[in-house]
Write a protein that holds these residues in place. Structure first.
Motif, mmCIF file in Angstrom:
data_model
loop_
_atom_site.group_PDB
_atom_site.id
_atom_site.type_symbol
_atom_site.label_atom_id
_atom_site.label_comp_id
_atom_site.label_asym_id
_atom_site.label_seq_id
_atom_site.Cartn_x
_atom_site.Cartn_y
_atom_site.Cartn_z
ATOM 1 N N LEU A 1 0.826 -1.209 0.000
ATOM 2 C CA LEU A 1 0.000 0.000 0.000
ATOM 3 C C LEU A 1 0.860 1.257 0.000
ATOM 4 N N GLN A 2 1.947 1.265 0.747
ATOM 5 C CA GLN A 2 2.836 2.431 0.748
ATOM 6 C C GLN A 2 3.413 2.680 -0.645
ATOM 7 N N ILE B 1 0.660 4.131 -2.853
ATOM 8 C CA ILE B 1 0.442 5.553 -2.564
ATOM 9 C C ILE B 1 1.541 6.396 -3.222
ATOM 10 N N ARG B 2 2.797 5.946 -3.098
ATOM 11 C CA ARG B 2 3.920 6.682 -3.717
ATOM 12 C C ARG B 2 3.710 6.845 -5.217
ATOM 13 N N GLN C 1 0.728 6.291 -6.842
ATOM 14 C CA GLN C 1 -0.685 6.473 -7.162
ATOM 15 C C GLN C 1 -1.174 5.373 -8.096
ATOM 16 N N ALA D 1 -7.089 5.504 0.760
ATOM 17 C CA ALA D 1 -5.663 5.823 0.771
ATOM 18 C C ALA D 1 -5.177 6.318 -0.582
ATOM 19 N N LEU D 2 -5.898 5.952 -1.645
ATOM 20 C CA LEU D 2 -5.527 6.349 -3.007
ATOM 21 C C LEU D 2 -6.506 7.382 -3.559
ATOM 22 N N ASN D 3 -6.898 8.316 -2.703
ATOM 23 C CA ASN D 3 -7.775 9.421 -3.101
ATOM 24 C C ASN D 3 -9.102 8.944 -3.662
#
Length: 142
Positions: free
Chosen positions: A40-41, A44-45, A47, A80-82
């Motif tokens: 997940l991190q 996010i980095r 997208q 977490a991904l907008n």
């Protein structure tokens, strides 16, 4: 840039806008949680909403792992991904048969009818990496 641990390899393919996570062996619940947190991190980095989860080297699962993925992890992905939907293509061994051999937690969830109603994420099972990548590319073009 790849991120590798003894249990997991994470790579982002910018040409395909695809996050690839390859489990390298069976893992404990804490390793599963740590590994998916790292995935997940990375998402996010970058997208990245399209994930290829390679579970072919794993076969073990338990109800706690499945519950954690279903109740805690998967519902967190889209926020977490907008609030973008996340598509997960889960690779399983070509010889794997549902109901006859153990399944990884994500494979167990992919067979669950409760996932079909989710708009935030979608999980599909594949035994062929090309077909999985093709499905992910089609979801990106919707």
């Amino acid at each position: 840039m790849p991120a590798d641990t003894p249990t997991l390899s994470i790579t982002f393919r910018s040409d395909l806008n695809l996050l690839i996570a390859r489990w390298l062996r069976d893992v404990s619940k804490s390793e599963l949680q740590q590994g998916y947190t790292e995935v997940l991190q990375a998402a996010i980095r970058h997208q990245a909403g399209n994930w290829l989860i390679d579970s072919r080297r794993r076969s073990q699962s338990n109800a706690e792992m499945v519950d954690w993925l279903a109740q805690e992890y998967l519902p967190e992905l889209s926020p977490a991904l907008n609030n973008r939907p996340v598509h997960l293509a889960c690779l399983v061994a070509a010889t794997w048969q549902p109901g006859t051999t153990p399944a990884t937690p994500l494979a167990v969830l992919a067979q669950s009818s409760t996932l079909a109603a989710k708009n935030e994420y979608q999980v599909q099972l594949f035994s062929d990496e090309g077909a999985a990548t093709s499905w992910l590319q089609q979801t990106a073009n919707r």
